[in-house]
Write a protein that holds these residues in place. Structure first.
Motif, PDB file in Angstrom:
ATOM      1  N   UNK A 290       0.837  -1.207   0.000  1.00 31.07           N
ATOM      2  CA  UNK A 290       0.000   0.000   0.000  1.00 31.07           C
ATOM      3  C   UNK A 290       0.868   1.252   0.000  1.00 31.07           C
ATOM      4  N   UNK A 291       1.925   1.260   0.811  1.00 27.42           N
ATOM      5  CA  UNK A 291       2.800   2.433   0.845  1.00 27.42           C
ATOM      6  C   UNK A 291       3.612   2.567  -0.439  1.00 27.42           C
ATOM      7  N   UNK A 292       3.955   1.448  -1.053  1.00 30.14           N
ATOM      8  CA  UNK A 292       4.673   1.520  -2.323  1.00 30.14           C
ATOM      9  C   UNK A 292       3.820   2.186  -3.397  1.00 30.14           C
ATOM     10  N   UNK A 293       2.518   1.939  -3.324  1.00 34.62           N
ATOM     11  CA  UNK A 293       1.615   2.524  -4.324  1.00 34.62           C
ATOM     12  C   UNK A 293       1.297   3.979  -4.035  1.00 34.62           C
ATOM     13  N   UNK A 294       1.216   4.357  -2.759  1.00 33.27           N
ATOM     14  CA  UNK A 294       0.744   5.696  -2.393  1.00 33.27           C
ATOM     15  C   UNK A 294       1.836   6.606  -1.849  1.00 33.27           C
ATOM     16  N   UNK A 295       2.928   6.028  -1.354  1.00 34.67           N
ATOM     17  CA  UNK A 295       4.031   6.761  -0.710  1.00 34.67           C
ATOM     18  C   UNK A 295       3.587   7.485   0.557  1.00 34.67           C
ATOM     19  N   UNK A 296       2.517   7.035   1.179  1.00 30.76           N
ATOM     20  CA  UNK A 296       2.087   7.625   2.444  1.00 30.76           C
ATOM     21  C   UNK A 296       3.043   7.156   3.537  1.00 30.76           C
ATOM     22  N   UNK A 297       3.579   8.068   4.364  1.00 29.13           N
ATOM     23  CA  UNK A 297       4.497   7.656   5.432  1.00 29.13           C
ATOM     24  C   UNK A 297       3.776   6.878   6.527  1.00 29.13           C
ATOM     25  N   UNK A 298       4.529   6.025   7.215  1.00 26.79           N
ATOM     26  CA  UNK A 298       3.968   5.153   8.243  1.00 26.79           C
ATOM     27  C   UNK A 298       4.685   5.392   9.568  1.00 26.79           C
ATOM     28  N   UNK A 299       3.931   5.864  10.554  1.00 26.52           N
ATOM     29  CA  UNK A 299       4.406   5.934  11.933  1.00 26.52           C
ATOM     30  C   UNK A 299       3.828   4.734  12.681  1.00 26.52           C
ATOM     31  N   UNK A 300       4.416   4.386  13.816  1.00 22.37           N
ATOM     32  CA  UNK A 300       3.972   3.174  14.508  1.00 22.37           C
ATOM     33  C   UNK A 300       3.801   3.413  15.995  1.00 22.37           C
ATOM     34  N   UNK A 301       2.811   2.741  16.553  1.00 22.71           N
ATOM     35  CA  UNK A 301       2.640   2.688  17.998  1.00 22.71           C
ATOM     36  C   UNK A 301       3.637   1.691  18.574  1.00 22.71           C
ATOM     37  N   UNK A 302       3.652   1.542  19.891  1.00 24.19           N
ATOM     38  CA  UNK A 302       4.514   0.535  20.498  1.00 24.19           C
ATOM     39  C   UNK A 302       4.173  -0.857  19.975  1.00 24.19           C
ATOM     40  N   UNK A 303       2.877  -1.169  19.889  1.00 20.74           N
ATOM     41  CA  UNK A 303       2.464  -2.500  19.427  1.00 20.74           C
ATOM     42  C   UNK A 303       2.671  -2.676  17.937  1.00 20.74           C
ATOM     43  N   UNK A 304       2.714  -1.564  17.194  1.00 23.75           N
ATOM     44  CA  UNK A 304       2.838  -1.653  15.741  1.00 23.75           C
ATOM     45  C   UNK A 304       4.242  -1.531  15.216  1.00 23.75           C
ATOM     46  N   UNK A 305       5.193  -1.205  16.078  1.00 20.34           N
ATOM     47  CA  UNK A 305       6.572  -1.030  15.612  1.00 20.34           C
ATOM     48  C   UNK A 305       7.088  -2.334  15.015  1.00 20.34           C
ATOM     49  N   UNK A 306       7.658  -2.232  13.834  1.00 20.41           N
ATOM     50  CA  UNK A 306       8.071  -3.408  13.088  1.00 20.41           C
ATOM     51  C   UNK A 306       7.116  -3.735  11.959  1.00 20.41           C
ATOM     52  N   UNK A 307       5.988  -3.006  11.882  1.00 22.99           N
ATOM     53  CA  UNK A 307       5.063  -3.216  10.764  1.00 22.99           C
ATOM     54  C   UNK A 307       5.782  -3.009   9.440  1.00 22.99           C
ATOM     55  N   UNK A 308       6.696  -2.050   9.416  1.00 25.45           N
ATOM     56  CA  UNK A 308       7.663  -1.905   8.327  1.00 25.45           C
ATOM     57  C   UNK A 308       9.052  -1.979   8.940  1.00 25.45           C
TER      58      UNK A 308
END
Length: 669
Positions: A290-308
């Protein structure tokens, strides 16, 4: 063969409804051993093992049933799984038993196992009545808050009340049907008390439904009166049939999907906030697409860190009070915040002060409607992976991609933050004593994508969220929904059991603890030694509650009661550090301990521990950070109310700062 033996032949008195005579406890264990989950074609045991500490409330019931089930002579055929990763082909139905030392810690171990297993496999935990049962409450709250499955089987007082009260029974003058187990009701996603054997059938099925439901899962409690556990009943044979509980991937509603697409296409500065739901859904690759297609940046919560991965171009690091400057600045100017599988806790939103654009809108992809509507968001109620796939497909061909200038902005900011990370990780001369962040820096140079780091409370979660470079989807394991001291060591055991490997050929699992956390709950070190699990325990000794000490200073409480020191002449705690030797304590519990006093010592000890085949501890006393080697300060606020009236200057000054910060809070409606 006796008629009550679990291995007795099936009754054929009624050929249309064959039964088997078992105790309630034997029936429950036999039932649990035949429950499976299935998602994306992968099938595994739902309850792969049972933790237990026995007392008079469960030893003759669940305890006796587990003896037979673990040995293969009880309800079920020979063979089956070990207390490993929960996989199974349905040919064996043993119930492996794991011996704990503290009831709360057993739940933590089960939670660590469930998270590492992707919520597809879980553990049960059995205790006696009384304190054994109430010790479950903290672990149950942690499991439910973090949306992680665990089955709790506390013993309970007699249902038939032949002796009233019995040992450890709570008596209430206004209610005869209440026991201490009722403490578990508000922290359980499902609760039932099995007062008759036949009541187990619907309760057990409901318990499995909740455990396997990605939107409802958490702690599930079946309270088991000790007399009912041992009572025999003719159980329908169908109760023991293998059952597959399909883990749903609900797709988004068409109307909500179109609204989401319109919101994204109209956004100039969108920002994704990735939460734990990305991991639970195994949606990391879908998010990357999804980010490759849109280039929207991704921030992460503690539980989500590592999603990228940390080096993915779109990853901008942690968000909120413990986040990076990159993510938090993007959040302040975002016109669309896209939450994916997050609860939007106060740490993530900086207590309602982070998302500052007057026109900011929220779009929230979440499997629960309860979470999807938070912050007045456009809801997109769906599984994270299914929702992202639908969004990617719906946006395809419509030409949406963020402005190249926005992409250049956040990638440049990310590079600048990396320089701050390097500065924090930089170590002094080899003979110097390291700071906490320098310890993390040394570990950073050593690990690969195979390593798993576990932490939960203190100052380490903030440093890790800001600085750690997550190299794989499951490397970063920080429990911050409940931020429970004492989680790390037992959770590491659960993770080791879930990875199903041991020794140098397996995945290195690190439990990072401060001295305060260690003193809370070191008991499961004995379990790691007993099972010969290659736990890597890293103890950072800083002589007190460093995190709360810093917070105390910030809110005008002057670090009161946060240092581990002798009393001074005035009765305060400013004397010399206490002569507590945590390394000696860990060694006394059976760990091999490597003491490190310098940067060079620590580098060698960490490498040696990583290669160790058995449980190993690295102990280091950390230096107080200075302005060069310390972590970057908080990049966003967190609301901890300060005394509105006070006579001490520190509190008066802190209140002035509090009033300034709280004025920026918004309610997103």
């Amino acid at each position: 063969m006796s008629p009550t033996s679990p291995a007795s032949p099936t009754s054929t008195a009624n050929p249309h409804c064959p039964t088997r005579r078992l105790t309630t406890a034997q029936a429950l264990v036999a039932f649990l051993a035949r429950q499976y989950t299935e998602r994306d074609g992968r099938r595994q045991r739902l309850i792969s093992a049972t933790w237990g500490i026995f007392g008079h409330g469960n030893v003759a019931g669940i305890g006796q049933a587990l003896v037979e089930a673990a040995a293969g002579g009880g309800p079920g055929s020979p063979g089956g799984t070990t207390p490993g990763n929960g996989t199974g082909n349905g040919t064996g139905h043993r119930m492996p038993y794991l011996q704990g030392r503290n009831e709360q810690a057993m739940v933590h171990a089960a939670v660590g196992y469930a998270r590492q297993s992707g919520r597809l496999s879980a553990h049960a935990v059995t205790t006696s009545i009384g304190p054994g049962a109430t010790n479950l409450v903290t672990g149950a709250a942690l499991a439910t808050i973090n949306r992680l499955p665990v089955l709790l089987l506390p013993g309970d007082t007699f249902a038939t009340r032949p002796a009233d009260p019995v040992l450890q029974q709570l008596e209430l003058p206004y209610a005869g049907d209440v026991s201490v187990n009722d403490c578990l009701r508000p922290v359980s996603r499902y609760f039932d008390r099995i007062t008759r054997p036949e009541a187990l059938i619907p309760a057990a099925l409901q318990a499995m439904r909740v455990l396997a439901d990605p939107a409802e899962t958490g702690a599930v409690t079946l309270a088991l009166p000790q007399d009912v556990q041992a009572e025999a009943y003719d159980w329908p044979e169908e109760f023991f049939a293998e059952r597959d509980w399909h883990i749903r991937r609900p797709a988004p509603d068409t109307y909500e999907l179109e609204a989401a697409v319109r919101a994204i296409r109209s956004a100039r500065r969108p920002l994704i906030v990735a939460g734990g739901g990305v991991r639970h859904s195994a949606a990391e690759e879908t998010l990357a697409a999804f980010t490759a297609a849109t280039r929207i940046p991704v921030a992460s919560t503690q539980a989500g860190k590592g999603a990228l991965r940390h080096d993915h171009p779109a990853d901008v690091g942690g968000i909120g009070h413990t986040g990076t400057a990159t993510a938090d600045e993007l959040a302040r100017t975002a016109d669309l915040v896209i939450g994916i599988g997050t609860r939007f806790s106060d740490f993530t939103t900086a207590s309602g002060t982070l998302f500052a654009d007057p026109a900011v809108r929220f779009l929230h992809l979440n499997i629960t409607g309860f979470d999807a509507h938070k912050l007045g968001a456009l809801p997109l109620v769906a599984d994270a992976r299914a929702g992202l796939e639908a969004l990617t497909a719906a946006l395809a061909g419509r030409g949406y991609r963020v402005d190249p200038a926005y992409e250049t902005e956040y990638t440049g900011a990310k590079e600048a933050w990396e320089e701050r990370v390097e500065s924090s990780f930089a170590t002094p001369a080899p003979a110097a004593r390291p700071t906490q962040t320098q310890v993390l820096g040394l570990l950073d140079t050593l690990v690969t994508e195979d390593d798993i780091l576990i932490n939960a409370a203190g100052s380490l979660p903030g440093d890790l969220h800001k600085l750690w470079r997550a190299r794989s989807r499951d490397q970063y394991h920080v429990e911050y929904g409940y931020s429970c001291m004492g989680y790390e060591i037992p959770a590491a055991i659960g993770v080791l059991l879930a990875t199903g490997r041991q020794g140098r050929a397996g995945r290195p699992v690190w439990a990072l603890v401060g001295d305060g956390t260690y003193l809370m709950n070191p008991t499961e070190i004995v379990t790691a030694v007993q099972e010969n699990l290659p736990l890597k325990l890293l103890i950072l000794q800083n002589h007190g509650y460093a995190s709360i000490g810093g917070l105390s200073e910030a809110v005008g409480a002057e670090r009161f009661g946060t240092a581990y020191r002798h009393r001074d002449a005035d009765g305060g705690f400013t004397g010399p550090p206490l002569p507590v030797d945590l390394a000696a304590n860990a060694a006394s519990l059976g760990l091999r301990v490597l003491r490190a006093t310098t940067v060079d010592d620590l580098r060698k000890a960490l490498s040696e521990a990583r290669d160790a085949e058995g449980p190993t501890c690295v102990y280091v006393e950390t230096e107080t950070p200075d302005t060069v080697s310390g972590p970057p300060p908080a990049q966003a606020w967190w609301d901890v109310p300060v005394a509105e009236t006070a006579s001490r200057p520190a509190a008066v000054k802190a209140r002035e700062e509090y009033d300034r910060q709280v004025a920026a809070r918004r309610r997103h409606l």
